[in-house]
Design an enzyme around this catalytic site. Sequence first.
Site, mmCIF file in Angstrom:
data_model
loop_
_atom_site.group_PDB
_atom_site.id
_atom_site.type_symbol
_atom_site.label_atom_id
_atom_site.label_comp_id
_atom_site.label_asym_id
_atom_site.label_seq_id
_atom_site.Cartn_x
_atom_site.Cartn_y
_atom_site.Cartn_z
ATOM 1 N N CYS A 1 -1.882 8.626 3.719
ATOM 2 C CA CYS A 1 -1.771 8.045 2.379
ATOM 3 C C CYS A 1 -3.029 8.286 1.566
ATOM 4 C CB CYS A 1 -1.469 6.552 2.478
ATOM 5 S SG CYS A 1 -2.702 5.611 3.409
ATOM 6 N N GLU B 1 0.888 -1.165 0.000
ATOM 7 C CA GLU B 1 0.000 0.000 0.000
ATOM 8 C C GLU B 1 0.920 1.206 0.000
ATOM 9 O OE1 GLU B 1 -1.272 3.250 1.570
ATOM 10 O OE2 GLU B 1 -1.718 2.033 3.341
#
Length: 676
Positions: A297, A258
Amino acid sequence: MTLQGVCSFAQGEWVSPGEHTRRIADAVTGQDFAEAGGASLDFAEMRRWARQNGGNALRTMTFHDRARMLKALALYLGERKQALYDLSYRTGATLADSKIDIDGGIGTMLVIASKGRREMPDSQVYLDGDVEQLSRGGTFLGQHICTPLRGVAVHINAFNFPVWGMLEKLAPTLLAGMPAIVKPATDSCYVTEACVRMMLDSGLLPEGALQLVTGGLGDLLDRLDCQDVVSFTGSAETAFKLRSNPHLLRESVRFVAEQDSLNASVLGPDAVPGTPEFDLFVKEAHREMTAKAGQKCTAIRRIIAPDAHVPALIAALSQKLTDTRIGAPDLETTRMGALISNKQRADVLAKLELLGPETERVCGDPQNFDVDGADASEGAFLPPVLLYCANPDAAQRVHDTEAFGPVSTVMGYQDLEHAMALVNRGGGSLVASVVTGDGDVARQVALSAGAFHGRLYFNNATSMKESTGHGSPLPHMVHGGPGRAGGGEELGGVRGVMHYMQRTAIQGSPDILTAIGGTWFPGARETERDTHPFTRRYGDLQIGDTLQTASREITLEDVEHFAKFTGDTFYAHMDEEAAKRNPFFPGRVAHGYLLLSFAAGLFVQPDEGPVLANTGLENLRFMKPVRPGAHLKVRLTVKKKTPRTDSYGEVRWDVQLRDQDDDVVGEYDLLTMVAF
């Protein structure tokens, strides 16, 4: 000044930092206060310890056992989270930021635990999908199952979420039955260490289920094989280095990534200034720029609006950003704290330099801003910086350079097709959001941008009071994305658990599949006992226990009475000639719901007993029309058992309705709650 030593936990022992450590600074003061790493860890032994102790212990537990363990862990952490809040201030996080991390991590663990109890069996084998009939007679079947991998999960986490980042990976890993070695980012590893200490002190985890490395991973990755998993969160550059490890490639080690992401938020063409949607868009953009000082993120990096509304958007958003109080994170008046470190601050400033030639700074001056309760020159502070890109089609950096801090770029679009082209230039993102009340706009976005995103978040005046926000990954939904975002996937309820299990196709007779999966399949052995199954308690019922009922004739009077009593006078039940003209019926037929009612009358035991409630039926199908004069009988078989509380469990019954020719006319799964 004595530095706090941030320890590792290996093979059941806490290990202090060694000689060659890395110092950790307080994000607010810039002063070193801790050190980590440098310890001499035997990674081969850590892996062996995890596999032989943690793995073996976890695999003896059922999914429900592990889910109960996760729930207890989460509740234990919830009672002690104030200590984690206090530590988290040193990372530059405000209390609100810390709650995103700490409460969010605990909440994620609770959701995964609940999913485990509700959606997974109380056994060690997970059935994936429906059974496949591989032969005409049904004596040879196929079924996909999932079982835990026999290795260790190596979790490499980012600095921005020292608790959530660990728990969102750890919960599905432990639920799957796999031990973990957690490697947090050094800048915030002291918060992770405190959380790990709490979990270990709880006594709830089996020995070897969790180990912690607060320094480098040494040669650990070179010791993994096909039974191990590496799950990484961080930069695309670091992910590329890790996934390119020749040993990981050669051994086909699972690698879940990720990565950073140029997430976008689009103001829909219908969300004009003055509407609730426009105000909502400004609020969401502001929150994503300032929460965690933009170090998420999922933060919005590109703000895309209709050309005509760009000036109004810049004005409204700039005002909110200017009003944002920056300061020491423990002050009640602070709305945005510091970045994690001065190194990170320098990185954001360097990225602003790269973005400079393509943009104009319209709000926020990194060289001139106020900080409450702290020294802006010592701590890792920055103001929110809003940029404007006048020509996003010709620009490149705004679509490939992420300033991982409170920075975002506004750009205009001509029409929705143009907006989607700009969104997709991010090269694959974790999330894109669209504020719109127009369903046609939402559908076009889904078709145009879905392939480039792991999540699409739509919001408008209808959902805004209950929506969770652009930047909030939820444990129920997948988190990850294609391309630049890493191509990985986490969370998503039980989907996230599957990353730590092996899917295997099994083939065999109904009895073999029943024995493996703990679920009765048609054609498997049935056992008829002397007593009615509804008189037996949960523990006395066995998979395959069967009741064959007597039969009952379905008369025309029954059909007509049911039609008048219920009001269901559909022509197929009431008009012989009209029914014959229907290609599905030979003439008047009994109601399907009449058959269900008569079936219950045939198998229900009326006396008070261990059956507490009928909670529903699933997978109902009618296969053959039933004419008046037919005789109905029922076969009832214990298909599956799932405990629900300390006092009762759910029994799933396979119910088949058959006629006088022994043809199956209907079938379904009946769910009942039965006392222990």
